[in-house]
Scaffold this active site. Structure first.
Site, PDB file in Angstrom:
ATOM      1  N   THR A  88       0.820  -1.222   0.000  1.00  0.00           N
ATOM      2  CA  THR A  88       0.000   0.000   0.000  1.00  0.00           C
ATOM      3  C   THR A  88       0.851   1.268   0.000  1.00  0.00           C
ATOM      4  O   THR A  88       0.471   2.256  -0.594  1.00  0.00           O
ATOM      5  CB  THR A  88      -0.941   0.030   1.219  1.00  0.00           C
ATOM      6  OG1 THR A  88      -0.151  -0.131   2.395  1.00  0.00           O
ATOM      7  CG2 THR A  88      -1.996  -1.036   1.129  1.00  0.00           C
ATOM      8  N   ARG A 210      -5.606 -16.993 -37.567  1.00  0.00           N
ATOM      9  CA  ARG A 210      -4.656 -16.976 -38.667  1.00  0.00           C
ATOM     10  C   ARG A 210      -5.456 -16.802 -39.948  1.00  0.00           C
ATOM     11  O   ARG A 210      -6.670 -17.045 -39.984  1.00  0.00           O
ATOM     12  CB  ARG A 210      -3.865 -18.290 -38.716  1.00  0.00           C
ATOM     13  CG  ARG A 210      -2.787 -18.352 -37.665  1.00  0.00           C
ATOM     14  CD  ARG A 210      -2.081 -19.684 -37.692  1.00  0.00           C
ATOM     15  NE  ARG A 210      -1.260 -19.876 -38.890  1.00  0.00           N
ATOM     16  CZ  ARG A 210      -0.641 -21.021 -39.180  1.00  0.00           C
ATOM     17  NH1 ARG A 210      -0.763 -22.073 -38.380  1.00  0.00           N
ATOM     18  NH2 ARG A 210       0.095 -21.117 -40.271  1.00  0.00           N
ATOM     19  N   HIS A 211      -4.781 -16.390 -40.981  1.00  0.00           N
ATOM     20  CA  HIS A 211      -5.415 -16.333 -42.300  1.00  0.00           C
ATOM     21  C   HIS A 211      -5.912 -17.739 -42.671  1.00  0.00           C
ATOM     22  O   HIS A 211      -5.452 -18.750 -42.110  1.00  0.00           O
ATOM     23  CB  HIS A 211      -4.393 -15.854 -43.332  1.00  0.00           C
ATOM     24  CG  HIS A 211      -3.114 -16.633 -43.269  1.00  0.00           C
ATOM     25  ND1 HIS A 211      -2.979 -17.889 -43.810  1.00  0.00           N
ATOM     26  CD2 HIS A 211      -1.929 -16.357 -42.671  1.00  0.00           C
ATOM     27  CE1 HIS A 211      -1.770 -18.345 -43.583  1.00  0.00           C
ATOM     28  NE2 HIS A 211      -1.097 -17.434 -42.869  1.00  0.00           N
ATOM     29  N   ASN A 217       0.994 -22.638 -47.706  1.00  0.00           N
ATOM     30  CA  ASN A 217       0.768 -23.622 -46.635  1.00  0.00           C
ATOM     31  C   ASN A 217       0.608 -25.011 -47.245  1.00  0.00           C
ATOM     32  O   ASN A 217       1.192 -25.988 -46.762  1.00  0.00           O
ATOM     33  CB  ASN A 217      -0.490 -23.299 -45.822  1.00  0.00           C
ATOM     34  CG  ASN A 217      -0.383 -22.075 -44.939  1.00  0.00           C
ATOM     35  OD1 ASN A 217      -1.368 -21.396 -44.653  1.00  0.00           O
ATOM     36  ND2 ASN A 217       0.835 -21.774 -44.493  1.00  0.00           N
ATOM     37  N   ARG A 261      -2.669 -12.934 -47.870  1.00  0.00           N
ATOM     38  CA  ARG A 261      -3.476 -13.993 -47.257  1.00  0.00           C
ATOM     39  C   ARG A 261      -4.309 -13.490 -46.076  1.00  0.00           C
ATOM     40  O   ARG A 261      -5.389 -14.027 -45.807  1.00  0.00           O
ATOM     41  CB  ARG A 261      -2.604 -15.184 -46.857  1.00  0.00           C
ATOM     42  CG  ARG A 261      -1.358 -14.867 -46.026  1.00  0.00           C
ATOM     43  CD  ARG A 261      -0.420 -16.079 -46.096  1.00  0.00           C
ATOM     44  NE  ARG A 261       0.750 -16.036 -45.224  1.00  0.00           N
ATOM     45  CZ  ARG A 261       1.896 -15.444 -45.529  1.00  0.00           C
ATOM     46  NH1 ARG A 261       2.005 -14.740 -46.658  1.00  0.00           N
ATOM     47  NH2 ARG A 261       2.935 -15.513 -44.712  1.00  0.00           N
ATOM     48  N   GLU A 281       4.128 -11.425 -41.343  1.00  0.00           N
ATOM     49  CA  GLU A 281       4.741 -12.639 -40.782  1.00  0.00           C
ATOM     50  C   GLU A 281       6.250 -12.481 -40.573  1.00  0.00           C
ATOM     51  O   GLU A 281       6.900 -11.668 -41.257  1.00  0.00           O
ATOM     52  CB  GLU A 281       4.441 -13.839 -41.713  1.00  0.00           C
ATOM     53  CG  GLU A 281       4.992 -15.196 -41.269  1.00  0.00           C
ATOM     54  CD  GLU A 281       4.580 -15.649 -39.863  1.00  0.00           C
ATOM     55  OE1 GLU A 281       4.750 -14.868 -38.909  1.00  0.00           O
ATOM     56  OE2 GLU A 281       4.104 -16.792 -39.715  1.00  0.00           O
ATOM     57  N   HIS A 346      -0.698 -14.105 -38.623  1.00  0.00           N
ATOM     58  CA  HIS A 346       0.160 -15.214 -39.063  1.00  0.00           C
ATOM     59  C   HIS A 346       0.621 -16.024 -37.856  1.00  0.00           C
ATOM     60  O   HIS A 346       0.602 -15.541 -36.721  1.00  0.00           O
ATOM     61  CB  HIS A 346       1.382 -14.658 -39.791  1.00  0.00           C
ATOM     62  CG  HIS A 346       1.036 -13.776 -40.951  1.00  0.00           C
ATOM     63  ND1 HIS A 346       0.931 -14.244 -42.232  1.00  0.00           N
ATOM     64  CD2 HIS A 346       0.737 -12.448 -41.010  1.00  0.00           C
ATOM     65  CE1 HIS A 346       0.615 -13.248 -43.053  1.00  0.00           C
ATOM     66  NE2 HIS A 346       0.491 -12.140 -42.327  1.00  0.00           N
ATOM     67  N   ALA A 348       3.628 -17.030 -36.550  1.00  0.00           N
ATOM     68  CA  ALA A 348       4.653 -16.526 -35.625  1.00  0.00           C
ATOM     69  C   ALA A 348       4.161 -15.278 -34.892  1.00  0.00           C
ATOM     70  O   ALA A 348       4.399 -15.098 -33.689  1.00  0.00           O
ATOM     71  CB  ALA A 348       5.942 -16.229 -36.379  1.00  0.00           C
TER      72      ALA A 348
HETATM   73  O1  F6P Z   1       4.223 -22.041 -42.187  1.00  0.00           O
HETATM   74  C1  F6P Z   1       3.469 -20.889 -42.061  1.00  0.00           C
HETATM   75  C2  F6P Z   1       4.281 -19.789 -41.433  1.00  0.00           C
HETATM   76  O2  F6P Z   1       3.449 -18.686 -41.215  1.00  0.00           O
HETATM   77  C3  F6P Z   1       5.511 -19.343 -42.227  1.00  0.00           C
HETATM   78  O3  F6P Z   1       5.262 -18.370 -43.191  1.00  0.00           O
HETATM   79  C4  F6P Z   1       6.439 -18.889 -41.152  1.00  0.00           C
HETATM   80  O4  F6P Z   1       7.774 -18.796 -41.570  1.00  0.00           O
HETATM   81  C5  F6P Z   1       6.191 -19.934 -40.137  1.00  0.00           C
HETATM   82  O5  F6P Z   1       4.822 -20.226 -40.172  1.00  0.00           O
HETATM   83  C6  F6P Z   1       6.562 -19.560 -38.741  1.00  0.00           C
HETATM   84  O6  F6P Z   1       6.497 -20.703 -37.934  1.00  0.00           O
HETATM   85  P1  F6P Z   1       7.841 -21.389 -37.393  1.00  0.00           P
HETATM   86  O7  F6P Z   1       8.502 -20.302 -36.602  1.00  0.00           O
HETATM   87  O8  F6P Z   1       7.350 -22.519 -36.549  1.00  0.00           O
HETATM   88  O9  F6P Z   1       8.684 -21.791 -38.527  1.00  0.00           O
END
Ligand code: F6P
Length: 501
Positions: A88, A210-211, A217, A261, A281, A346, A348
């Site tokens: 406090t 995600r897209h 992919n 995407r 991404e 995306h 990551a």
């Molecule tokens: O595979 C899809 C994606 O979005 C890639 O474009 C990107 O490089 C990757 O995933 C990131 O994931 P990680 O870090 O597991 O490779």
């Protein structure tokens, strides 16, 4: 922290701690209540907190001193950078003691006071949080509430709002509503202040998706800027219905990256949209457009190094997860400010944002599961985020690569001659924090079940002096006192600017 009980001090402490930890700034909360319970037991009646109770007063001082001692030890022995002293600290005398003790150690002090003028929020806080505290284990909730109110009254008797002109402080009035700041001097203080000014506690939802499945992919390629696959297009067509079923007619803003995407996925959503470069991404540099197998063949050292330390590994000519976290900082600020948001992002990127809300550490972050064709819904609560996942019934490839069981490091120079693993000063942003502080008992990092997290957000109109919100933010109060360790000269470099915005 500074403030009466039940003003959200712990909540604010945890938010700040999580934010800084996410940015790799070594941060830890020292909760004096925990020291008190450890030293003198829980279940203390309100009379323990009566300022006229000499023994109680002495015991509370002992707890404060023990927390202080640990905190100073942590700064000195564990290279801590920001300690949050959660108590406090509601009298001038207590703050003087804090300030003097820490200044002697060359530790800068930033007081964060939380004031709440909305009685209904205080009651809600007592009900939601305080009654489940160890102080009231096995106590009838009604008796506990009465006792806690009496405890607050004891503190009120002595409470002195912060006005000390020569101290650095921020006073949050009804979190997200009005802010008063004094003597903010260094960069890290200003970042914390700005973050606090962005917090609000209006109820809201944050959605992540995600897209839809992309052409890349399907081909197993990373990066690129491809359009959606036919199944991805089906997902994009279903997304508006899913969101509106959940949100009803409430307002929503959709954020996408600048990549085809995500834009294509969000196209049918009938809400205002914003494209953010910062949401693009992770840049895989020379590996962009390759499959993981191709990378393993062409760049075996890089492939092994990434497996060894995925968070810090930086693609040749591209980015690391650490880089991405830094570039996402403005997104986090904006997320905290806004109300309902849907991010179409995306893999990551969403991992990094998810880790912020759910308090995942750097080892686990790059492996979080954010599957395609799934909407993740966060509902921020007082001390965590409720999470729901909606899996749309349209097949998609699985792009998740599990953490290798035993990765072997082959640390060789990259194409630029610079090793991927950054050399760093402990505590500085951009460093490797081996043991990031887990601030909240929100989740067990080992089990990947949906954990509790935290979120609030806010809207702000300025940095200096007071500012008002226009979004009908409901108030809460909290007292916070933050102590910025200052020994090394480099303190002002703690949070580097984003690498790519
Ligand atoms: O595979 C899809 C994606 O979005 C890639 O474009 C990107 O490089 C990757 O995933 C990131 O994931 P990680 O870090 O597991 O490779």
């Amino acid at each position: 922290m500074v403030g009466l009980p039940a003003r959200g001090k712990t909540y604010i402490s945890q938010k700040v701690c999580r934010y800084l930890t996410w940015l790799s700034i070594k941060t830890k909360v020292f909760n004096v209540g925990n020291y008190r319970r450890k030293l003198h037991g829980a279940n203390m009646p309100h009379t323990f907190f009566d300022p006229h109770n000499c023994i109680g007063e002495q015991h509370r001082r002992e707890a404060a001193a023990a927390a202080m001692e640990d905190m100073i030890r942590w700064f000195n022995e564990e290279q801590g950078v920001v300690a949050i002293y959660d108590a406090t600290n509601s009298t001038i005398a207590r703050r003087k003691w804090l300030h003097e003790s820490l200044s002697k150690q060359d530790i800068k002090v930033l007081f964060i006071e939380s004031i709440c003028q909305d009685e209904s929020l205080i009651i809600a806080n007592i009900k939601e949080v305080k009654l489940s505290s160890p102080d009231y284990a096995n106590v009838d909730p009604e008796d506990a509430a009465i006792d806690f109110r009496a405890r607050i009254d004891h503190y009120k008797e002595q409470y002195e709002t912060i006005t000390e002109e020569n101290y650095t402080y921020i006073k949050l009035i009804n979190v997200g509503s009005q802010t008063i700041i004094n003597m903010i001097q260094v960069y890290l203080e200003s970042r914390i202040v700005y973050y606090l000014m962005n917090l609000h506690i209006a109820p809201r939802k944050i959605y992540f998706s995600r897209h839809g499945e992309s052409q890349f992919n399907v081909q197993g390629k990373i990066g690129g800027d491809s359009f959606l696959s036919p199944r991805g297009e089906l997902y994009a067509a279903k997304l508006p219905g899913l969101i509106s079923d959940n949100l009803g007619g409430k307002p929503l803003t959709v954020w996408t990256s600048t990549m085809n995407r995500t834009i294509q996925t969000a196209a049918g959503l009938p809400y205002p949209k914003m494209q953010w470069k910062a949401l693009d991404e992770l840049d895989s540099g020379l590996c962009d457009g390759m499959t993981y197998e191709e990378i393993e063949q062409k760049y075996p050292e890089d492939y092994a190094n990434r497996d060894e330390d995925k968070f810090n590994y930086r693609y040749r000519g591209g980015e690391s997860y650490r880089d991405v976290v830094l570039r996402l900082e403005p997104i986090i600020m904006e997320l905290e400010r806004h109300e309902n948001i849907l991010i179409v992002g995306h893999q990551a990127i969403l991992r990094c944002i998810y880790a912020y809300f759910m308090n995942y550490d750097q080892d686990d972050l790059p492996y979080l599961k954010i599957p395609l064709h799934t909407v993740i819904e966060f509902t921020p609560k007082a001390y965590g985020c409720e999470e729901k996942r909606y899996k749309v019934d349209i097949e998609a490839v699985d792009t998740h690569r599990p953490k290798p069981v035993k990765a072997k490091a082959v640390v060789k120079p990259t194409a630029t001659g610079v090793p991927n693993k950054p050399k760093s000063v402990p505590g500085a942003s951009g460093e490797i924090v081996k043991d990031p502080v887990s601030i909240l008992p929100l989740k067990n990092h080992k089990d990947k079940e949906i954990p509790n997290g935290t979120a609030i957000n806010g809207t702000t109109n300025g940095i200096n002096g007071s500012h008002s919100h226009t979004n009908g933010v409901t108030p809460e109060a909290a007292i916070a006192g933050l102590h910025l360790s200052d020994p090394p000269k480099a303190r002002e470099r703690l949070i580097p600017s984003t690498t790519k915005v």
